[in-house]
Design a protein around this motif. Structure first.
Motif, PDB file in Angstrom:
ATOM      1  N   CYS A  43       0.821  -1.219   0.000  1.00  0.00           N
ATOM      2  CA  CYS A  43       0.000   0.000   0.000  1.00  0.00           C
ATOM      3  C   CYS A  43       0.849   1.260   0.000  1.00  0.00           C
ATOM      4  N   GLY A  45       2.847   2.545   2.174  1.00  0.00           N
ATOM      5  CA  GLY A  45       2.977   3.316   3.417  1.00  0.00           C
ATOM      6  C   GLY A  45       1.666   3.831   3.964  1.00  0.00           C
ATOM      7  N   CYS A  49      -1.908  -2.374   4.473  1.00  0.00           N
ATOM      8  CA  CYS A  49      -1.642  -3.721   3.976  1.00  0.00           C
ATOM      9  C   CYS A  49      -0.946  -4.643   4.969  1.00  0.00           C
ATOM     10  N   CYS A  52       4.520  -4.781   5.450  1.00  0.00           N
ATOM     11  CA  CYS A  52       5.803  -4.168   5.780  1.00  0.00           C
ATOM     12  C   CYS A  52       6.142  -4.507   7.229  1.00  0.00           C
ATOM     13  N   CYS A  89       6.401   0.942   7.874  1.00  0.00           N
ATOM     14  CA  CYS A  89       6.058   2.209   7.220  1.00  0.00           C
ATOM     15  C   CYS A  89       5.600   3.253   8.232  1.00  0.00           C
TER      16      CYS A  89
HETATM   17  S1  FES Z   1       3.300  -0.341   3.593  1.00  0.00           S
HETATM   18 FE1  FES Z   1       1.275  -1.001   3.783  1.00  0.00          FE
HETATM   19  S2  FES Z   1       0.995  -1.013   5.935  1.00  0.00           S
HETATM   20 FE2  FES Z   1       3.059  -0.416   5.715  1.00  0.00          FE
END
Ligand code: FES
Ligand SMILES: Cc1cc2nc3c(=O)[nH]c(=O)nc-3n(C[C@H](O)[C@H](O)[C@H](O)COP(=O)(O)OP(=O)(O)OC[C@H]3O[C@@H](n4cnc5c(N)ncnc54)[C@H](O)[C@@H]3O)c2cc1C
Lengths: 109, 413
Positions: A43, A45, A49, A52, A89
């Motif tokens: 996603c 950051g 999602c 990360c 992120c």
């Molecule tokens: S990049 Fe998606 S939650 Fe951290």
């Protein structure tokens, strides 16, 4: 120019990859920019999602600002969550994090 | 041939294509990589084009990787370079410059093209689709208080653009041809809830609308849109009625296409050494039967991992649950699975407080999809339910007093 800081990513097999980055942006961005494996960040950051996900080394975990509720809730339900789980992120890089070490999980989700 | 001499050519530097190049290097591939992009901008994130976060930074895109990345990783990124065609027999690609490049593996990642409407006046400069940075720049520079934007199509892009425009003070009308929003992608409960939410934020939503054309003013500017025989004044229009796979290169080269380039679960097309990924593909989706055309970053990047594993003879990655997200106003929507496969819907949480989830179950109460509204826990839990084909009794699932963790443990036991 600010001094660079070092962030170490450890893969599940114990292999370490240390990168030097400007103390801005996030841990996720440091991984993506340096093409470190094990962090997918679908996603970009957005805290949507949880691909990360990292385990922060215990001595660093307490030094990080508290996660916001969205991050906490995403992490809480991850199958392989541990007490030191964070979404990379959401970890902002600052000079004080020079030496930060995180481990990537066996699998992102 | 030694691995180091091989040449991988990737066509399209969107989410899928760029991911392939990065993953090849991550896994130690030391051969040549050429990444060809028809766009002249550095490869960028597409979702922010329609998200509220772009408000402040409309002019500067969020880059997929910093510009130096490609040089450091020894990826030959060529911007503003359109592939004219390829020949699977001679394993070569022809560029718009006339140059011909030979490949050992070709990865097609040309994405999708927004569908336009063949209506009178639709070629006006004030009527546009939203797919590229150029489109977003155009839109952003025109959204201001007093502007009246008409959006054709109540899909995700339409709703996101509506939220963006409202937050910038513009008047917004969404006209949708069918009887509900998000007909292609969401369950009816979520679609209904979102429709009401947008209305409460001042957007007019007209369903069952037949758009007949666009009307020009005296100076050739857009003046109105004609709907159901009536004219509705507006000065901007965004067409958000979906996108079609960009298959023209593949069709011309004789690859099997069925509304998208047909690929297997390694991203392989019908031609040897030619892969395809992302929005342009019709792909299998275990454990469901049939082929699917998904338009999402998780799907494109999953296929990138499949292709790289296949090309480098690595173990195939585990299949993933399809998922998607959408941000609108202060709403964070996360969807996992395929709501359309559900036979019954169970709402869990508080609709009034905009914090809930709609779970979709099949006949045997297996969870097949979840739509989580401001409820990330339901999203992750739902994803796990789907992956494990968990059976949950709808009454228990719908009772928000029973913690999700309890349901998860019970299901496992
Ligand atoms: S990049 Fe998606 S939650 Fe951290
Ligand atoms: C406004 C908007 C918002 C979105 N929001 C989300 C979201 O929130 N979450 C989500 O998961 N997905 C979202 N999507 C969908 C997501 O962006 C796509 O699924 C994703 O970009 C697909 O990646 P891709 O690599 O298949 O194609 P693309 O990213 O479309 O890239 C294809 C590239 O190939 C280039 N190309 C095409 N033909 C040629 C050629 N002949 N030669 C050279 N280059 C060529 C194109 O110019 C383009 O740059 C959104 C899409 C849009 C438009």
């Amino acid at each position: 120019m600010t001094d660079k800081i070092q962030i170490t990513f450890r893969d599940p097999a114990g292999q370490e990859n240390t990168v030097s980055v400007e103390p801005r942006g996030t841990v996720m961005e440091a991984a993506v920019m340096n093409n470190v494996g094990g962090i997918i960040a679908e996603c970009g950051g957005g805290c949507s999602c949880a691909t990360c996900h990292v385990y922060v080394d215990p001595e660093w975990f307490a030094a990080l600002p508290e996660p916001d509720p969205t991050e906490s809730e995403l992490v809480e339900f991850l199958e392989d969550a541990r007490p030191c789980s964070r979404l990379s992120c959401q970890i902002q890089l600052v000079p004080e994090l020079d030496g930060l070490t995180v481990q990537t999980p066996d699998q992102q989700n | 041939m030694s691995a180091e001499r091989r040449h991988v050519i990737v066509v399209g530097a969107g989410h899928g294509g760029t991911a392939v190049t990065a993953l090849l290097r991550q896994h130690g591939y030391a051969g040549r990589i050429t990444l060809l992009s028809a766009e002249s901008d550095q490869p960028y994130h597409r979702p922010p084009l329609s998200k509220p976060s772009t408000v402040a930074t409309a002019a500067t895109p969020e880059l997929l990787r910093e510009a130096e990345f490609y040089e450091i990783q020894n990826i030959d990124l060529r911007l503003g370079t359109t592939v004219q065609g390829f020949d699977a027999k001679t394993s070569s690609v022809t560029l718009d410059s006339g140059d011909v490049l030979a490949y050992d593996a070709l990865v097609l990642a040309t994405g999708a093209r927004a569908i336009t409407l063949p209506l009178p006046g639709a070629d006006s400069a004030q009527v546009r689709t939203l797919r590229n940075l150029g489109d977003a720049r155009w839109l952003n520079s025109r959204l201001c208080p007093g502007a009246h934007l008409v959006i054709v199509g109540a899909g995700y892009i339409g709703l996101e653009v509506a939220a963006l425009a409202r937050s910038r003070g513009a008047e917004v009308t969404i006209v949708e041809g069918s009887s509900r929003a998000l007909g292609r992608s969401a369950g009816s409960d979520m679609a209904q809830w979102l429709t009401e939410y947008h209305r409460s934020r001042g957007t007019t939503i007209i369903l069952d609308a037949v758009v007949e054309g666009f009307v020009e003013g005296q100076n050739g500017e857009l003046a109105a849109v004609r709907i159901n025989g009536e004219e509705l004044a507006c000065d901007l229009a965004v067409i958000g009625v979906g996108a079609r796979a960009r298959t023209e290169l593949a069709v011309e080269a004789g690859l099997l296409c069925e509304g998208g380039v047909v690929v297997d679960d390694h991203g392989r097309t019908s031609a040897r050494s030619v892969y395809a990924i992302g929005d342009m593909t019709m792909r299998p989706l275990a454990p469901f039967s049939g082929l699917f055309r998904l338009e999402s970053i998780p799907s494109a990047t999953e296929q990138a991992r499949q292709v790289v594993a296949d090309f480098l003879n690595l173990p195939a990655p585990a299949p993933e649950i399809p998922w998607f997200w959408s941000d609108q106003f202060d709403l964070k929507l996360q969807i996992a699975g395929l709501p359309a496969l559900g036979q019954k819907a169970v709402v869990r949480g508080d609709l009034g407080a905009a914090r809930f989830a709609v779970y979709h179950l099949d006949d045997a109460d297996h969870v097949v999809a979840v739509e989580a509204m401001n409820s990330p826990g339901d999203f992750i839990a739902g994803k796990r339910f789907i992956a494990d084909a968990t059976v949950v009794h709808p009454d228990l699932l719908g009772d928000a007093l029973i913690p999700l963790k309890t349901l998860m443990n019970r299901a496992i036991a």
